[in-house]
Design a protein around this motif. Structure first.
Motif, short mmCIF file in Angstrom:
data_model
loop_
_atom_site.label_atom_id
_atom_site.label_comp_id
_atom_site.label_asym_id
_atom_site.label_seq_id
_atom_site.Cartn_x
_atom_site.Cartn_y
_atom_site.Cartn_z
N THR A 85 1.19 -1.34 0.17
CA THR A 85 -0.43 0.21 0.00
C THR A 85 0.58 1.35 0.28
OG1 THR A 85 -1.97 -1.31 1.31
CG2 THR A 85 -2.35 0.81 1.49
N TRP A 86 0.50 2.12 -0.79
CA TRP A 86 1.41 3.24 -0.93
C TRP A 86 0.69 3.83 -0.21
CZ3 TRP A 86 2.74 5.47 -6.20
CH2 TRP A 86 3.25 6.74 -6.43
N VAL A 87 1.20 4.76 1.24
CA VAL A 87 0.67 5.25 2.33
C VAL A 87 1.30 6.77 2.59
CG1 VAL A 87 0.08 3.46 3.55
CG2 VAL A 87 2.22 4.60 4.00
N GLU A 88 1.79 7.19 2.01
CA GLU A 88 2.28 9.07 2.11
C GLU A 88 3.20 9.08 0.71
OE1 GLU A 88 6.00 10.52 4.63
OE2 GLU A 88 4.37 9.77 5.59
N GLY A 89 2.73 10.52 0.33
CA GLY A 89 3.79 10.48 -0.82
C GLY A 89 2.86 11.70 -1.47
N GLU A 90 2.81 12.77 -2.40
CA GLU A 90 2.60 14.28 -3.12
C GLU A 90 1.37 13.73 -4.08
OE1 GLU A 90 6.28 12.92 -3.59
OE2 GLU A 90 7.09 14.78 -1.71
N LEU A 91 1.86 12.53 -4.21
CA LEU A 91 0.79 11.67 -4.98
C LEU A 91 -0.60 11.44 -4.04
CD1 LEU A 91 -0.86 10.56 -8.21
CD2 LEU A 91 -0.02 8.37 -7.04
N LEU A 92 -0.80 10.74 -3.43
CA LEU A 92 -2.11 11.21 -2.62
C LEU A 92 -2.23 12.42 -1.87
CD1 LEU A 92 -1.09 8.24 -0.32
CD2 LEU A 92 -1.74 7.75 -2.06
N HIS A 96 -5.98 13.19 -4.13
CA HIS A 96 -6.85 13.44 -2.97
C HIS A 96 -7.35 12.22 -2.25
CE1 HIS A 96 -8.20 17.84 -2.59
NE2 HIS A 96 -7.71 17.63 -4.29
N TYR A 97 -6.54 11.18 -2.55
CA TYR A 97 -6.21 9.98 -2.03
C TYR A 97 -6.10 9.94 -0.59
CZ TYR A 97 -5.63 8.94 -7.23
OH TYR A 97 -5.74 8.94 -8.64
N GLU A 98 -6.46 8.56 -0.49
CA GLU A 98 -6.10 7.94 0.68
C GLU A 98 -4.69 7.10 0.92
OE1 GLU A 98 -8.52 5.88 4.60
OE2 GLU A 98 -9.29 7.37 4.18
N LYS A 99 -5.02 6.35 -0.03
CA LYS A 99 -3.90 5.44 0.12
C LYS A 99 -4.39 4.84 -1.24
CE LYS A 99 -6.31 2.18 2.97
NZ LYS A 99 -6.23 1.19 3.92
N ILE A 100 -3.54 3.99 -1.67
CA ILE A 100 -3.49 2.76 -3.09
C ILE A 100 -2.45 1.74 -2.75
CG2 ILE A 100 -2.95 2.82 -5.23
CD1 ILE A 100 -1.85 5.84 -5.62
N SER A 101 -3.80 0.54 -2.81
CA SER A 101 -3.37 -0.63 -2.04
C SER A 101 -2.93 -1.22 -3.75
CB SER A 101 -3.94 -1.13 -1.50
OG SER A 101 -4.59 -0.43 -0.71
N TYR A 102 -2.36 -2.14 -3.44
CA TYR A 102 -2.71 -2.57 -5.33
C TYR A 102 -1.89 -4.20 -4.70
CZ TYR A 102 -0.06 1.25 -6.64
OH TYR A 102 -0.13 2.88 -7.36
N HIS A 123 -8.08 4.11 -2.66
CA HIS A 123 -9.05 5.11 -1.52
C HIS A 123 -8.40 6.46 -1.88
CE1 HIS A 123 -9.25 0.95 -0.31
NE2 HIS A 123 -7.83 0.42 -1.23
N THR A 124 -10.02 7.10 -2.62
CA THR A 124 -10.43 8.48 -2.37
C THR A 124 -11.31 8.54 -1.19
OG1 THR A 124 -12.41 8.28 -3.40
CG2 THR A 124 -10.99 8.27 -4.91
N ARG A 125 -10.84 10.23 -0.77
CA ARG A 125 -11.26 11.18 0.27
C ARG A 125 -12.31 11.52 0.06
NH1 ARG A 125 -5.33 12.80 1.66
NH2 ARG A 125 -5.01 11.38 3.26
N GLY A 126 -13.73 11.24 0.15
CA GLY A 126 -13.97 11.75 0.11
C GLY A 126 -15.20 11.06 -1.79
#
Length: 161
Positions: A85-92, A96-102, A123-126
């Protein structure tokens, strides 16, 4: 929070164990070496490579993003399964992503090769909409990385016996 899924399958002439070794087990070392224009470094911040391991990815100078942090969620070396899971970084924050899971699974394919299956969950915010073009671009990036790694394995068969 919403979840948008994106699927990708890639057929390879290489057997699952070779692709898994290169794409998962050696990716931290290989990616900066074979695609230095994308990745500067991949460093383990904590953990031993198993579930819970936290990694910092530093992107090459000139990239839209400076870094990302990934968390290893599952790794099964016998079934060739890897979830992170991508949990931190500028892309998020930018999207407005909370996280991206692969969820990566490599299965036996035709003629001794393999089928690389990737399921990405944004996983989007809103209630954020993700354009189909963006999903296609993400798949193209994964495909490009996969082919770069596959090419490396084919060029260095002595390392992947």
């Amino acid at each position: 929070m919403g979840v948008v899924e994106n699927h990708l399958e890639i057929v390879s002439c290489l057997p699952p164990e070779k692709i898994f070794k290169a794409f998962v087990l050696e990716a931290d070392f290989l990616l900066p070496k074979i695609v230095p224009h994308i990745f500067e470094s991949c460093d383990v911040l904590e953990g031993d490579g198993g579930p819970g391991t936290l990694k910092k990815i530093t992107f090459a100078e000139g990239s839209k993003f400076k870094h990302a942090k990934h968390r290893v969620d599952l790794i099964d070396k016998e079934k060739f399964i890897y979830h992170y899971t991508w949990v931190e970084g500028e892309l998020l924050s930018l999207h407005h992503y909370e996280k991206i899971s692969y969820e990566v699974k490599i299965e036996c394919g035709p003629d001794g090769g393999s089928i690389f299956k990737n399921n990405t969950k944004y996983h989007t915010r809103g209630d954020i909409h993700i354009a189909e073009e963006e999903l296609k671009e993400d798949n193209e990036k994964i495909f490009g990385l996969f082919k770069a790694i596959e090419g490396h394995v084919l060029a260095h068969p002595e390392s992947y016996y």
